[in-house]
Design a protein around this motif. Structure first.
Motif, mmCIF file in Angstrom:
data_model
loop_
_atom_site.group_PDB
_atom_site.id
_atom_site.type_symbol
_atom_site.label_atom_id
_atom_site.label_comp_id
_atom_site.label_asym_id
_atom_site.label_seq_id
_atom_site.Cartn_x
_atom_site.Cartn_y
_atom_site.Cartn_z
ATOM 1 N N LEU A 4 0.825 -1.217 0.000
ATOM 2 C CA LEU A 4 0.000 0.000 0.000
ATOM 3 C C LEU A 4 0.859 1.267 0.000
ATOM 4 O O LEU A 4 0.344 2.369 -0.208
ATOM 5 C CB LEU A 4 -0.940 0.003 1.209
ATOM 6 N N ALA A 5 2.162 1.117 0.211
ATOM 7 C CA ALA A 5 3.059 2.283 0.248
ATOM 8 C C ALA A 5 2.960 3.061 -1.061
ATOM 9 O O ALA A 5 3.014 2.479 -2.158
ATOM 10 C CB ALA A 5 4.498 1.835 0.497
ATOM 11 N N GLY A 6 2.772 4.360 -0.947
ATOM 12 C CA GLY A 6 2.716 5.229 -2.121
ATOM 13 C C GLY A 6 1.379 5.194 -2.848
ATOM 14 O O GLY A 6 1.191 5.912 -3.830
ATOM 15 N N LYS A 7 0.451 4.354 -2.392
ATOM 16 C CA LYS A 7 -0.857 4.262 -3.056
ATOM 17 C C LYS A 7 -1.845 5.220 -2.396
ATOM 18 O O LYS A 7 -1.618 5.706 -1.289
ATOM 19 C CB LYS A 7 -1.402 2.837 -2.935
ATOM 20 N N SER A 8 -2.980 5.441 -3.091
ATOM 21 C CA SER A 8 -4.027 6.246 -2.464
ATOM 22 C C SER A 8 -5.171 5.321 -2.047
ATOM 23 O O SER A 8 -5.524 4.383 -2.769
ATOM 24 C CB SER A 8 -4.511 7.327 -3.420
ATOM 25 N N ILE A 9 -5.727 5.596 -0.883
ATOM 26 C CA ILE A 9 -6.777 4.742 -0.316
ATOM 27 C C ILE A 9 -7.985 5.613 0.019
ATOM 28 O O ILE A 9 -7.880 6.578 0.778
ATOM 29 C CB ILE A 9 -6.281 4.027 0.961
ATOM 30 N N ALA A 10 -9.127 5.260 -0.579
ATOM 31 C CA ALA A 10 -10.360 6.012 -0.316
ATOM 32 C C ALA A 10 -11.059 5.448 0.913
ATOM 33 O O ALA A 10 -11.149 4.222 1.078
ATOM 34 C CB ALA A 10 -11.287 5.915 -1.528
ATOM 35 N N THR A 11 -11.561 6.308 1.772
ATOM 36 C CA THR A 11 -12.230 5.840 2.988
ATOM 37 C C THR A 11 -13.112 6.910 3.605
ATOM 38 O O THR A 11 -12.915 8.104 3.359
ATOM 39 C CB THR A 11 -11.196 5.382 4.045
ATOM 40 N N SER A 12 -14.059 6.474 4.420
ATOM 41 C CA SER A 12 -14.809 7.394 5.275
ATOM 42 C C SER A 12 -14.269 7.333 6.700
ATOM 43 O O SER A 12 -14.848 7.919 7.614
ATOM 44 C CB SER A 12 -16.289 7.014 5.296
ATOM 45 N N TYR A 13 -13.205 6.573 6.904
ATOM 46 C CA TYR A 13 -12.626 6.365 8.236
ATOM 47 C C TYR A 13 -11.153 6.774 8.265
ATOM 48 O O TYR A 13 -10.269 5.943 8.505
ATOM 49 C CB TYR A 13 -12.800 4.890 8.652
ATOM 50 N N PRO A 14 -10.865 8.075 8.013
ATOM 51 C CA PRO A 14 -9.469 8.506 7.881
ATOM 52 C C PRO A 14 -8.627 8.306 9.142
ATOM 53 O O PRO A 14 -7.443 7.957 9.034
ATOM 54 C CB PRO A 14 -9.589 10.005 7.531
ATOM 55 N N LYS A 15 -9.229 8.484 10.316
ATOM 56 C CA LYS A 15 -8.419 8.350 11.541
ATOM 57 C C LYS A 15 -8.047 6.896 11.809
ATOM 58 O O LYS A 15 -6.900 6.591 12.152
ATOM 59 C CB LYS A 15 -9.170 8.918 12.748
ATOM 60 N N ALA A 51 0.943 6.015 2.890
ATOM 61 C CA ALA A 51 -0.002 6.012 1.769
ATOM 62 C C ALA A 51 -0.846 7.270 1.867
ATOM 63 O O ALA A 51 -0.930 7.896 2.926
ATOM 64 C CB ALA A 51 -0.887 4.778 1.838
ATOM 65 N N GLU A 52 -1.465 7.612 0.753
ATOM 66 C CA GLU A 52 -2.296 8.815 0.745
ATOM 67 C C GLU A 52 -3.727 8.443 1.120
ATOM 68 O O GLU A 52 -4.311 7.523 0.525
ATOM 69 C CB GLU A 52 -2.264 9.420 -0.658
ATOM 70 N N GLY A 85 -11.032 5.515 -10.876
ATOM 71 C CA GLY A 85 -9.697 6.094 -10.889
ATOM 72 C C GLY A 85 -9.423 7.095 -9.774
ATOM 73 O O GLY A 85 -8.465 7.856 -9.825
ATOM 74 N N LEU A 86 -10.265 7.086 -8.761
ATOM 75 C CA LEU A 86 -10.126 8.036 -7.666
ATOM 76 C C LEU A 86 -9.100 7.565 -6.633
ATOM 77 O O LEU A 86 -8.514 8.364 -5.909
ATOM 78 C CB LEU A 86 -11.490 8.195 -6.984
ATOM 79 N N ALA A 87 -8.899 6.265 -6.555
ATOM 80 C CA ALA A 87 -7.975 5.719 -5.552
ATOM 81 C C ALA A 87 -7.517 4.339 -5.995
ATOM 82 O O ALA A 87 -8.149 3.712 -6.850
ATOM 83 C CB ALA A 87 -8.659 5.639 -4.201
ATOM 84 N N ASP A 88 -6.410 3.874 -5.394
ATOM 85 C CA ASP A 88 -5.893 2.532 -5.721
ATOM 86 C C ASP A 88 -6.552 1.447 -4.875
ATOM 87 O O ASP A 88 -6.536 0.270 -5.243
ATOM 88 C CB ASP A 88 -4.386 2.488 -5.467
ATOM 89 N N ALA A 89 -7.068 1.851 -3.722
ATOM 90 C CA ALA A 89 -7.630 0.863 -2.793
ATOM 91 C C ALA A 89 -8.709 1.546 -1.968
ATOM 92 O O ALA A 89 -8.868 2.767 -2.031
ATOM 93 C CB ALA A 89 -6.529 0.332 -1.874
ATOM 94 N N VAL A 90 -9.462 0.750 -1.205
ATOM 95 C CA VAL A 90 -10.464 1.316 -0.305
ATOM 96 C C VAL A 90 -10.249 0.785 1.102
ATOM 97 O O VAL A 90 -9.646 -0.279 1.306
ATOM 98 C CB VAL A 90 -11.921 0.971 -0.746
ATOM 99 N N CYS A 91 -10.751 1.530 2.061
ATOM 100 C CA CYS A 91 -10.828 1.061 3.439
ATOM 101 C C CYS A 91 -12.276 1.290 3.814
ATOM 102 O O CYS A 91 -12.714 2.435 3.945
ATOM 103 C CB CYS A 91 -9.878 1.876 4.310
ATOM 104 N N ASP A 92 -13.043 0.181 3.914
ATOM 105 C CA ASP A 92 -14.492 0.346 4.021
ATOM 106 C C ASP A 92 -15.105 -0.777 4.861
ATOM 107 O O ASP A 92 -14.455 -1.774 5.152
ATOM 108 C CB ASP A 92 -15.096 0.357 2.600
ATOM 109 N N ILE A 93 -16.372 -0.576 5.206
ATOM 110 C CA ILE A 93 -17.125 -1.579 5.970
ATOM 111 C C ILE A 93 -17.460 -2.774 5.085
ATOM 112 O O ILE A 93 -17.920 -2.609 3.963
ATOM 113 C CB ILE A 93 -18.443 -0.955 6.477
#
Ligand code: ATP
Ligand code: ZN
Length: 212
Positions: free
Chosen positions: A110-121, A134-135, A150-158
């Motif tokens: 995940l290093a250097g990748k962008s991760i979309a989430t609603s749980y930034p903390k 990561a971003e 194309g908004l992010a490389d990965a997600v962090c989600d429920i």
């Protein structure tokens, strides 16, 4: 006797089971469709129906004395409230999802990748703990479509069954936290309010015992 206020999600994945628990506790009330407030008939309790995201803050401020919220939202909001009781419903996990064709071998990828989430903390805590830079791309909804547009490389989600990830071409690679609904309380209840809470907890325990 004074009433105490409990904040419950207005409409969503916590709502039905929260109200079911209240009913199983023998507490009767009338919640007209779309109403923001209701009062119990046979217990000193008033209901406030709110967005789940707002519940920890309202309980911290004392606008509501109690609340039912997912542990995921509770941890993310970092509010100072008492964590009174795990309720055993709305079980899910907060996970990292990546494109299913990504030959993912571990968190370092995940290093250097962008991760979309609603749980930034929570995500930042996870990345820091793993020493991954990561971003974090904070978005408030429809997180799972971020990679395909194309908004992010990965997600962090429920995630619960994983079917939402799957239908968006993603696979679950890391479980960051497990979550379920939790009863929270304001930290400075007076003696009378604490007494009502104790009575409510007593009933919840009886309901939970009955289900074992
Ligand atoms: P609101 O409009 O109140 O902000 P929301 O869209 O943020 O609602 P929901 O999708 O209703 O939230 O989810 C509420 C909570 O239920 C989540 O924070 C999580 O704890 C839990 N949850 C979410 N998805 C699932 C699921 N698929 N299965 C079980 N529990 C879930
Ligand atoms: Zn929400």
């Amino acid at each position: 006797m004074d009433k105490i206020k409990i904040a419950i999600q207005k409409s969503g994945r916590l709502s039905d089971d929260s109200l079911k628990l209240i009913k199983e506790c023998g507490i009767k009330f009338n919640n007209g469709m779309g109403k923001l407030k209701a009062v119990a008939d046979n217990f000193p309790l008033e209901f406030l129906f709110l967005r789940d995201d707002d519940i920890p803050g309202y309980v911290e401020d004392g606008v509501a004395h109690l609340g039912i919220v997912g542990e995921n939202v509770l941890v993310e909001k970092e509010k100072d409230v008492d964590n009174v009781k795990l309720l055993g419903f709305s079980k899910c996990r907060l996970s990292i999802g990546v494109d299913r064709n990504w030959d993912y071998k571990g968190v370092q990828e995940l290093a250097g990748k962008s991760i979309a989430t609603s749980y930034p903390k929570i995500l930042k805590g996870f990345l820091d703990k793993n020493k991954v830079n990561a971003e974090i791309h904070e978005i408030s909804g429809s997180v799972e479509i971020a990679p395909s547009i194309g908004l992010a490389d990965a997600v962090c989600d429920i995630v619960s069954s994983g079917s939402t990830l799957l239908s968006n071409g993603l696979k679950e690679t890391e479980v960051i936290m497990k979550s379920q609904a939790v009863l929270i309380a304001n930290k400075s209840l007076n003696a009378e309010q604490q007494d009502i809470l104790d009575k409510l907890i007593f009933r919840i325990n009886a309901v939970q015992e009955g289900k074992k």
